[in-house]
Design a protein around this motif. Structure first.
Motif, PDB file in Angstrom:
ATOM      1  N   GLY A  18      -5.540   8.361 -17.420  1.00  0.00           N
ATOM      2  CA  GLY A  18      -6.730   8.202 -17.317  1.00  0.00           C
ATOM      3  C   GLY A  18      -7.762   6.561 -16.675  1.00  0.00           C
ATOM      4  N   PRO A  19      -9.051   6.507 -16.583  1.00  0.00           N
ATOM      5  CA  PRO A  19      -9.500   5.011 -16.075  1.00  0.00           C
ATOM      6  C   PRO A  19      -7.803   4.588 -15.490  1.00  0.00           C
ATOM      7  N   ALA A  20      -7.849   3.888 -16.692  1.00  0.00           N
ATOM      8  CA  ALA A  20      -6.685   2.312 -16.516  1.00  0.00           C
ATOM      9  C   ALA A  20      -6.003   2.899 -15.134  1.00  0.00           C
ATOM     10  N   GLU A  25       0.374  12.208 -16.297  1.00  0.00           N
ATOM     11  CA  GLU A  25      -0.448  12.104 -16.755  1.00  0.00           C
ATOM     12  C   GLU A  25       0.204  14.033 -17.726  1.00  0.00           C
ATOM     13  N   ARG A  26      -0.759  13.904 -19.159  1.00  0.00           N
ATOM     14  CA  ARG A  26      -0.057  15.230 -19.197  1.00  0.00           C
ATOM     15  C   ARG A  26      -1.077  16.334 -19.461  1.00  0.00           C
ATOM     16  N   LYS A  27      -2.511  15.292 -18.966  1.00  0.00           N
ATOM     17  CA  LYS A  27      -4.195  16.360 -19.774  1.00  0.00           C
ATOM     18  C   LYS A  27      -3.961  17.141 -17.959  1.00  0.00           C
ATOM     19  N   CYS A  53     -14.203  10.574 -25.487  1.00  0.00           N
ATOM     20  CA  CYS A  53     -15.061   9.242 -25.566  1.00  0.00           C
ATOM     21  C   CYS A  53     -16.630   9.541 -25.194  1.00  0.00           C
ATOM     22  N   ALA A  54     -17.534   8.233 -26.234  1.00  0.00           N
ATOM     23  CA  ALA A  54     -19.067   8.968 -25.594  1.00  0.00           C
ATOM     24  C   ALA A  54     -19.139   8.976 -23.863  1.00  0.00           C
ATOM     25  N   GLY A  55     -18.756   8.557 -22.892  1.00  0.00           N
ATOM     26  CA  GLY A  55     -19.137   8.367 -21.958  1.00  0.00           C
ATOM     27  C   GLY A  55     -20.023   7.692 -21.206  1.00  0.00           C
ATOM     28  N   VAL A  56     -20.519   6.304 -21.630  1.00  0.00           N
ATOM     29  CA  VAL A  56     -21.291   5.400 -21.485  1.00  0.00           C
ATOM     30  C   VAL A  56     -19.936   4.527 -19.811  1.00  0.00           C
ATOM     31  N   VAL A  57     -21.446   4.587 -18.630  1.00  0.00           N
ATOM     32  CA  VAL A  57     -20.278   4.024 -17.759  1.00  0.00           C
ATOM     33  C   VAL A  57     -21.857   2.647 -17.943  1.00  0.00           C
ATOM     34  N   ARG A  69       1.708  16.407 -13.199  1.00  0.00           N
ATOM     35  CA  ARG A  69       1.310  16.430 -14.830  1.00  0.00           C
ATOM     36  C   ARG A  69       2.741  17.243 -15.345  1.00  0.00           C
ATOM     37  N   SER A  70       2.540  16.036 -16.329  1.00  0.00           N
ATOM     38  CA  SER A  70       3.663  15.551 -16.943  1.00  0.00           C
ATOM     39  C   SER A  70       4.240  14.589 -18.346  1.00  0.00           C
ATOM     40  N   PHE A  71       4.017  15.104 -19.363  1.00  0.00           N
ATOM     41  CA  PHE A  71       4.404  14.421 -20.805  1.00  0.00           C
ATOM     42  C   PHE A  71       5.266  13.411 -20.859  1.00  0.00           C
ATOM     43  N   PHE A 103      -1.545   4.273 -20.876  1.00  0.00           N
ATOM     44  CA  PHE A 103      -1.388   5.965 -21.990  1.00  0.00           C
ATOM     45  C   PHE A 103      -2.223   5.788 -22.629  1.00  0.00           C
ATOM     46  N   GLY A 104      -3.524   4.497 -22.863  1.00  0.00           N
ATOM     47  CA  GLY A 104      -3.880   4.393 -24.475  1.00  0.00           C
ATOM     48  C   GLY A 104      -4.041   4.432 -25.729  1.00  0.00           C
ATOM     49  N   ILE A 105      -4.160   4.997 -26.739  1.00  0.00           N
ATOM     50  CA  ILE A 105      -3.998   4.421 -27.642  1.00  0.00           C
ATOM     51  C   ILE A 105      -4.411   5.921 -28.124  1.00  0.00           C
ATOM     52  N   LYS A 106      -4.500   6.861 -27.723  1.00  0.00           N
ATOM     53  CA  LYS A 106      -5.383   8.123 -28.513  1.00  0.00           C
ATOM     54  C   LYS A 106      -3.628   8.964 -28.557  1.00  0.00           C
ATOM     55  N   ALA A 107      -2.849   9.145 -28.063  1.00  0.00           N
ATOM     56  CA  ALA A 107      -1.519   9.474 -27.829  1.00  0.00           C
ATOM     57  C   ALA A 107      -0.466   8.850 -28.170  1.00  0.00           C
ATOM     58  N   GLY A 108      -0.514   8.001 -29.071  1.00  0.00           N
ATOM     59  CA  GLY A 108       0.326   7.087 -30.044  1.00  0.00           C
ATOM     60  C   GLY A 108       1.831   7.269 -29.302  1.00  0.00           C
ATOM     61  N   VAL A 153      -2.062  -1.660 -19.188  1.00  0.00           N
ATOM     62  CA  VAL A 153      -3.286  -1.705 -19.182  1.00  0.00           C
ATOM     63  C   VAL A 153      -3.878  -0.926 -19.884  1.00  0.00           C
ATOM     64  N   GLY A 154      -5.678  -1.179 -20.097  1.00  0.00           N
ATOM     65  CA  GLY A 154      -6.423  -0.739 -20.381  1.00  0.00           C
ATOM     66  C   GLY A 154      -5.926  -0.863 -22.195  1.00  0.00           C
ATOM     67  N   ASP A 155      -6.518   0.277 -22.580  1.00  0.00           N
ATOM     68  CA  ASP A 155      -6.596   0.655 -23.885  1.00  0.00           C
ATOM     69  C   ASP A 155      -5.517  -0.448 -24.921  1.00  0.00           C
ATOM     70  N   ASP A 208     -17.341  -0.435 -23.763  1.00  0.00           N
ATOM     71  CA  ASP A 208     -17.260  -0.695 -22.073  1.00  0.00           C
ATOM     72  C   ASP A 208     -15.965  -0.253 -22.062  1.00  0.00           C
ATOM     73  N   GLY A 209     -15.460  -0.378 -22.845  1.00  0.00           N
ATOM     74  CA  GLY A 209     -13.723   0.200 -23.151  1.00  0.00           C
ATOM     75  C   GLY A 209     -13.364   0.638 -20.636  1.00  0.00           C
ATOM     76  N   ILE A 210     -13.902   1.059 -20.334  1.00  0.00           N
ATOM     77  CA  ILE A 210     -13.588   1.778 -18.793  1.00  0.00           C
ATOM     78  C   ILE A 210     -13.625   0.517 -18.134  1.00  0.00           C
ATOM     79  N   GLY A 211     -14.488  -0.238 -18.532  1.00  0.00           N
ATOM     80  CA  GLY A 211     -15.457  -1.651 -17.752  1.00  0.00           C
ATOM     81  C   GLY A 211     -14.040  -2.276 -17.849  1.00  0.00           C
TER      82      GLY A 211
HETATM   83  C1  LIG Z   1     -15.951   7.685 -30.242  1.00  0.00           C
HETATM   84  C2  LIG Z   1     -15.606   6.915 -28.638  1.00  0.00           C
HETATM   85  C3  LIG Z   1     -16.558   6.185 -28.381  1.00  0.00           C
HETATM   86  C4  LIG Z   1     -16.372   5.927 -26.979  1.00  0.00           C
HETATM   87  N1  LIG Z   1     -17.336   5.686 -26.090  1.00  0.00           N
HETATM   88  C5  LIG Z   1     -16.697   4.652 -24.912  1.00  0.00           C
HETATM   89  C6  LIG Z   1     -18.182   3.938 -24.188  1.00  0.00           C
HETATM   90  O1  LIG Z   1     -19.143   4.903 -24.451  1.00  0.00           O
HETATM   91  N2  LIG Z   1     -18.254   3.944 -22.632  1.00  0.00           N
HETATM   92  C7  LIG Z   1     -16.519   3.041 -22.131  1.00  0.00           C
HETATM   93  O2  LIG Z   1     -16.560   2.636 -21.793  1.00  0.00           O
HETATM   94  N3  LIG Z   1     -16.083   3.282 -23.381  1.00  0.00           N
HETATM   95  C8  LIG Z   1     -16.077   4.264 -24.039  1.00  0.00           C
HETATM   96  N4  LIG Z   1     -14.644   4.320 -25.815  1.00  0.00           N
HETATM   97  C9  LIG Z   1     -13.503   3.583 -25.171  1.00  0.00           C
HETATM   98  C10 LIG Z   1     -12.643   4.285 -24.021  1.00  0.00           C
HETATM   99  O3  LIG Z   1     -12.653   5.383 -24.002  1.00  0.00           O
HETATM  100  C11 LIG Z   1     -11.594   3.589 -23.791  1.00  0.00           C
HETATM  101  O4  LIG Z   1     -11.406   2.389 -23.714  1.00  0.00           O
HETATM  102  C12 LIG Z   1     -10.698   4.531 -22.398  1.00  0.00           C
HETATM  103  O5  LIG Z   1     -10.982   5.635 -22.480  1.00  0.00           O
HETATM  104  C13 LIG Z   1      -9.262   3.543 -22.147  1.00  0.00           C
HETATM  105  O6  LIG Z   1      -9.103   4.137 -20.270  1.00  0.00           O
HETATM  106  P1  LIG Z   1      -7.243   4.597 -20.667  1.00  0.00           P
HETATM  107  O7  LIG Z   1      -7.354   4.650 -19.683  1.00  0.00           O
HETATM  108  O8  LIG Z   1      -6.670   2.825 -20.889  1.00  0.00           O
HETATM  109  O9  LIG Z   1      -7.298   5.141 -21.848  1.00  0.00           O
HETATM  110  P2  LIG Z   1      -7.332   6.635 -21.988  1.00  0.00           P
HETATM  111  O10 LIG Z   1      -8.127   6.810 -21.758  1.00  0.00           O
HETATM  112  O11 LIG Z   1      -6.856   6.836 -23.319  1.00  0.00           O
HETATM  113  O12 LIG Z   1      -5.520   7.416 -21.437  1.00  0.00           O
HETATM  114  C14 LIG Z   1      -5.193   7.430 -21.373  1.00  0.00           C
HETATM  115  C15 LIG Z   1      -4.060   8.773 -20.339  1.00  0.00           C
HETATM  116  O13 LIG Z   1      -2.614   8.634 -20.786  1.00  0.00           O
HETATM  117  C16 LIG Z   1      -2.580  10.240 -20.473  1.00  0.00           C
HETATM  118  N5  LIG Z   1      -0.996  10.074 -21.067  1.00  0.00           N
HETATM  119  C17 LIG Z   1      -0.931   9.037 -22.897  1.00  0.00           C
HETATM  120  N6  LIG Z   1      -0.008   9.068 -23.587  1.00  0.00           N
HETATM  121  C18 LIG Z   1       1.417   9.597 -22.160  1.00  0.00           C
HETATM  122  C19 LIG Z   1       2.271  10.415 -22.377  1.00  0.00           C
HETATM  123  N7  LIG Z   1       3.128   9.983 -22.154  1.00  0.00           N
HETATM  124  N8  LIG Z   1       2.492  10.915 -21.282  1.00  0.00           N
HETATM  125  C20 LIG Z   1       1.907  11.115 -19.856  1.00  0.00           C
HETATM  126  N9  LIG Z   1       0.799  11.077 -20.117  1.00  0.00           N
HETATM  127  C21 LIG Z   1      -0.331  10.730 -21.296  1.00  0.00           C
HETATM  128  C22 LIG Z   1      -3.913  10.724 -22.201  1.00  0.00           C
HETATM  129  O14 LIG Z   1      -4.164  11.995 -21.151  1.00  0.00           O
HETATM  130  C23 LIG Z   1      -4.335  10.213 -21.042  1.00  0.00           C
HETATM  131  O15 LIG Z   1      -5.334  10.939 -19.539  1.00  0.00           O
HETATM  132  C24 LIG Z   1     -15.098   5.188 -26.559  1.00  0.00           C
HETATM  133  C25 LIG Z   1     -13.997   5.200 -26.912  1.00  0.00           C
HETATM  134  C26 LIG Z   1     -13.896   6.336 -28.747  1.00  0.00           C
HETATM  135  C27 LIG Z   1     -12.685   6.761 -29.580  1.00  0.00           C
END
Ligand SMILES: Cc1cc2nc3c(=O)[nH]c(=O)nc-3n(C[C@H](O)[C@H](O)[C@H](O)COP(=O)(O)OP(=O)(O)OC[C@H]3O[C@@H](n4cnc5c(N)ncnc54)[C@H](O)[C@@H]3O)c2cc1C
Length: 451
Positions: free
Chosen positions: A20-22, A47-49, A62-66, A151-153, A183-188, A310-312, A321-324
């Motif tokens: 993801g962005p981080a 990256e799994r996706k 995500c809402a996708g506002v940068v 591309r692996s999980f 890995f963010g917080i969405k995948a657990g 890093v990131g989420d 601004d989670g992407i920020g």
């Molecule tokens: C409803 C909603 C709206 C939002 N709107 C905004 C917005 O408008 N603007 C903004 O700036 N932020 C927004 N955010 C926050 C933003 O989505 C996050 O802060 C940002 O995506 C964090 O980036 P990241 O790279 O840390 O995590 P993610 O974007 O979650 O990326 C993590 C990546 O890790 C991968 N991954 C996870 N586990 C594994 C694994 N075990 N193996 C391989 N790959 C793995 C996932 O597939 C994913 O691609 C929003 C969030 C939500 C829930």
């Protein structure tokens, strides 16, 4: 505790979990800095996706506002978002309440500084629309800088000696000198690190609801324009909903207590929202929707020897601004790793302060969002506030302190502490309280005269 000093040597192996962005930002900044220092890194992003597929399987939900600040910072880094990625440039915010609507522009925004993007290649069913995913765009930038993407999980990480080893489906993929948890917080995925990294704890989250509805680009441009629409409608279970225009689609994000598909439908069927939809619009049987988690706190101890989160997975700005935040934390971690070292002490001294500063700022954010919620449910206050803002918006050449507070809160373009300090200005409070008292008084006088 931290052991002997460890650094990233020439040819060191860096494994990033999450593209993801981080993850991409870390890949870009670490590769750039290493090159400037005359080193080469063997850097792999797992990256799994695949972000080139449509719908949830290729989307980071995500809402996708940068934000304005990120668009500008990225441009300074030489990362310019192309038109295929940017779906709409944002010029204003609309706030819709039961007492009416108001458009807010900032006196500061001189160009289209805010961009809306799709995190995947578009909503489910959006075949051949020429949409480029924001996450794919960043991942390609990381590849250009020398990162390799696989591309692996990653389902298991073990410590072998003091080096992390990565596994997928029972196969050992590699060991590494530095592991980056992006890995963010969405995948657990984060839970698995709580067992292997002493002291690490994933951030607390809440569930949100998100949906993408196709209305056609002409309709979206005509009804929603270059504006983000925030609805504060007191619908049971919904704190607020936002609508973001993106080409043929609108993205709806709902924040509330345990939001479900029915909440999205209730919002679409509300009179205030119906006005924005084509006449006879019916919520389709099947529509692109998901329930991603959003971070509402900070991870505990987002680092260890040879590991940084890093990131989420670490710290992120509350609701904005989670992407920020991914950019800020990834850059700070990359600089620490290359300029100072990859020991626990290095991350604690040089990386952790960046996370702590985001976390401290969120305390002010919590206060501001609670105050905003209170104002939106107490009619006399919200009406008075909007009246002041309405007056300000008539002349954007002048100072617009009340509009700027709302603008900065919802765009995420200023830190929360800065916004909070502005709300403490005595004139701000006196004027608002005055308006709260004067408005009902004026209304009573008018209704008496018109009797
Ligand atoms: C409803 C909603 C709206 C939002 N709107 C905004 C917005 O408008 N603007 C903004 O700036 N932020 C927004 N955010 C926050 C933003 O989505 C996050 O802060 C940002 O995506 C964090 O980036 P990241 O790279 O840390 O995590 P993610 O974007 O979650 O990326 C993590 C990546 O890790 C991968 N991954 C996870 N586990 C594994 C694994 N075990 N193996 C391989 N790959 C793995 C996932 O597939 C994913 O691609 C929003 C969030 C939500 C829930």
């Amino acid at each position: 505790m931290g052991g002997a000093k460890v650094t990233l040597h020439d040819g060191a192996r860096v494994a990033i979990i999450g593209g993801g962005p981080a993850g991409s930002f870390f890949g870009i900044f670490a590769s750039k800095l290493a090159r400037d220092m005359g080193k080469a890194l063997d850097l792999t992003i797992y990256e799994r996706k695949s972000f080139v597929t449509h719908g949830a399987s290729g989307c980071n939900m995500c809402a996708g506002v940068v934000s304005e600040s990120l668009v500008q910072t990225l441009a300074l880094e030489g990362i310019n978002l192309p038109p295929t990625v940017v779906q709409c440039g944002i010029e204003s915010y609309y706030f819709h309440t039961l007492d009416g609507s108001i458009e807010i522009k900032s006196s500061r925004l001189s160009q289209r500084g805010i961009a809306t993007v799709f995190r995947g290649s578009g909503p489910a069913g959006s075949v051949a629309k020429g949409i480029q995913s924001f996450d794919d765009f960043l991942l390609q930038k990381a590849i250009e800088h020398g990162a390799c993407v696989k591309r692996s999980f990653i389902d298991r990480v073990c410590m072998e000696g003091d080096k992390p080893e990565l596994y997928s489906g029972g196969n050992m993929l590699q060991d590494c000198d530095l592991l980056v948890g992006a890995f963010g917080i969405k995948a657990g995925t984060g839970k698995m690190y709580e067992d292997i990294i002493p002291g690490y704890k994933v951030p607390p989250t809440v569930k949100t609801a998100q949906s993408e509805i196709e209305l056609g680009s002409d309709w979206v441009a005509h009804r929603f324009g270059h504006s983000i629409h925030i609805f504060l409608l007191r619908i049971p279970g919904i704190k607020f909903a936002s609508v973001i225009p993106k080409g043929d689609y609108i993205t709806i994000s709902v924040l509330g207590k345990d939001p479900k598909a029915d909440h999205i439908k209730a919002f679409l069927n509300h009179d205030a929202m119906k006005k924005f939809l084509p006449s006879g619009f019916k919520v389709p049987e099947k529509f692109c929707h998901c329930f991603p988690k959003i971070s509402v706190g900070a991870a505990r101890k987002p680092f260890a020897r040879r590991t940084a989160f890093v990131g989420d997975a670490s710290s992120t700005r509350l609701y904005k601004d989670g992407i920020g935040s991914a950019y800020i934390t990834a850059k700070a971690a990359a600089h620490t790793a290359l300029l100072h070292g990859i020991g626990e002490k290095d991350f604690r001294e040089y990386y952790f302060p960046t996370c702590k500063s985001l976390n401290r700022d969120n305390l002010f954010g919590q206060f501001l969002f609670a105050a905003n919620h209170l104002m939106s449910v107490v009619s006399p206050i919200s009406r008075s506030y909007f009246n002041i803002v309405r007056c300000e918006q008539k002349s954007l050449q002048k100072n617009t302190p009340y509009s700027d507070i709302l603008w900065d809160m919802f765009t995420g373009s200023r830190c929360y502490k800065d916004i909070f300090m502005r709300t403490l200005h005595p004139w701000w409070i006196i004027y608002l309280l005055g308006a709260v008292v004067i408005y009902p008084f004026k209304k009573a006088v008018f209704s008496f005269i018109n009797r």
